[in-house]
Scaffold this active site. Sequence first.
Site, PDB file in Angstrom:
ATOM      1  N   TYR A 216      -1.240  -0.339  10.223  1.00  0.00           N
ATOM      2  CA  TYR A 216      -1.478  -0.882   8.874  1.00  0.00           C
ATOM      3  C   TYR A 216      -0.271  -0.647   7.982  1.00  0.00           C
ATOM      4  O   TYR A 216       0.233  -1.569   7.332  1.00  0.00           O
ATOM      5  CB  TYR A 216      -2.727  -0.229   8.280  1.00  0.00           C
ATOM      6  CG  TYR A 216      -2.992  -0.580   6.833  1.00  0.00           C
ATOM      7  CD1 TYR A 216      -3.648  -1.756   6.488  1.00  0.00           C
ATOM      8  CD2 TYR A 216      -2.601   0.281   5.804  1.00  0.00           C
ATOM      9  CE1 TYR A 216      -3.903  -2.073   5.159  1.00  0.00           C
ATOM     10  CE2 TYR A 216      -2.858  -0.026   4.482  1.00  0.00           C
ATOM     11  CZ  TYR A 216      -3.504  -1.200   4.160  1.00  0.00           C
ATOM     12  OH  TYR A 216      -3.751  -1.499   2.847  1.00  0.00           O
TER      13      TYR A 216
ATOM     14  N   GLU B 228       0.387   3.474   1.864  1.00  0.00           N
ATOM     15  CA  GLU B 228       0.493   3.847   3.277  1.00  0.00           C
ATOM     16  C   GLU B 228       1.886   3.571   3.835  1.00  0.00           C
ATOM     17  O   GLU B 228       2.223   4.071   4.901  1.00  0.00           O
ATOM     18  CB  GLU B 228      -0.558   3.103   4.101  1.00  0.00           C
ATOM     19  CG  GLU B 228      -1.966   3.621   3.913  1.00  0.00           C
ATOM     20  CD  GLU B 228      -2.181   5.005   4.518  1.00  0.00           C
ATOM     21  OE1 GLU B 228      -1.621   5.279   5.597  1.00  0.00           O
ATOM     22  OE2 GLU B 228      -2.903   5.807   3.902  1.00  0.00           O
TER      23      GLU B 228
ATOM     24  N   SER C 228       0.829  -1.205   0.000  1.00  0.00           N
ATOM     25  CA  SER C 228       0.000   0.000   0.000  1.00  0.00           C
ATOM     26  C   SER C 228       0.861   1.252   0.000  1.00  0.00           C
ATOM     27  O   SER C 228       1.968   1.272   0.554  1.00  0.00           O
ATOM     28  CB  SER C 228      -0.900  -0.001   1.244  1.00  0.00           C
ATOM     29  OG  SER C 228      -1.493   1.256   1.445  1.00  0.00           O
TER      30      SER C 228
END
Length: 335
Positions: A139, A117, A115
Site C-alpha cells: 500500500y 504510510e 498517505s
Amino acid sequence: MRRALVTGCSGQDGWYLAKLLASKGYAVHGHSRRGLDLPNATAVYGGDLSDHRLLDDIIDAARPDEIYNLCSLSRPQMSWDKPLESGLVNALMPHHLFDRIRQRLPKCRVFQATSSEIFGDATEYPQSESTVPMPQTPYGIAKLYAHQMTGAYRQHYGLYVCSGILFNHESPRRPLGFVSQKIAYAAACLRLGIHTSEAMDERGSPIVKNGMLYLGNMDVHRDFGFAGDYVEAMWLMLQQSEPRDYVIGTGESHSIREFCEAAFTLVGLDWRTHVAVAPALVRAVDSRRTIADSSRARAELNWQPRTSFEELVRQMVEAQIARLQTAGATRDATL
C-alpha cells in the site's frame, strides 16, 4: 456551476467531500465501485477504475473542472493479501488518470490522496513534506509511486496536480475493518450489554467476544484527525494559484492504548478489563509512530483541524451506540 469528479465517493472521505462540494454549489459527479446511490452527487458512475477504459469514459462524461482521486485499496494490511490489486488501484490508476487529464483536460485540477504510510517506520518526528519516504507495505509503496508521479506530471507537463499526504483520519463513517472503529464499536456494544457482537473481525471472529475486544500492538502511535476537517484541506489545495503537495494532520500522536482508554471511559468502563492483545493480530511490519508537521498547510492554506482527539472519539462511540440501538429496534419490530 463548477463540476467536480470524486472517485471513491462512497467511502468515508468521499461522503464528507461530496457534502462539502455540494454546499459550495458544485455539480458533484461521484464514482463508487459498486455504483451506489450517493447523496450530494448529481451523477454516479460505477465500476472498477483499474479498468482504464472505464476511467476514460467517466472522465469524458463528467468533463470536470476538478478531480479528487480518493479511490483506493485503503488498508495497508489488506495490501499484503492483495498486493497486485493494490498496485493497480493505488499506483497505476492514478498514473493513468494524470495522463488522461494531460491529453484531454489539461486545465482540470487534480487532487491525489497520498498517505502517511509512504513514510513507513520513519525515524524523523514529526513528518513533513521533506521527510524521506521509506514505505514498508505494498500500500505505502503504491501510494509513493502515485505521489511521485503527481510531482513528475506537475513539473514536466505543467499540470495542476497535487498530493495531500493524509495522516490517519477517522469519523463515524469509518468502516469496521479499521482499529479506531473496532474500538468505538466494542465500547458501544459493552455499553448496551452486548457481550458477543454480530460484526466479525478479519479472522472471522466476533469483534467483541465474551465481553472482550482483541487487538494487535497497543503501543503503536498514530496522528488521528477527523475526516470532515481533512476534506476541507483537499478543497483548499485546488483553490490556490499554484499547485503544491501538503501534509495534512493534527500534529498530535496518540497510541491505540489511549484510543481505548478514551472510548471506554465515555461509556463508564475500564478498558483494561475488556481489551487484550491477540498475537495473531500483531502486524509483522508496522510503523511505530506517525505525527504530522502540517505547518505548510496551516500557513499557506489557512487550514487547521478543528476537531480534538477526544471529540473525535466521542462522535464515533455515540454513532455506534445509535446504530446498535436502531438495529436492535429494527429486529424487535420484525419479531
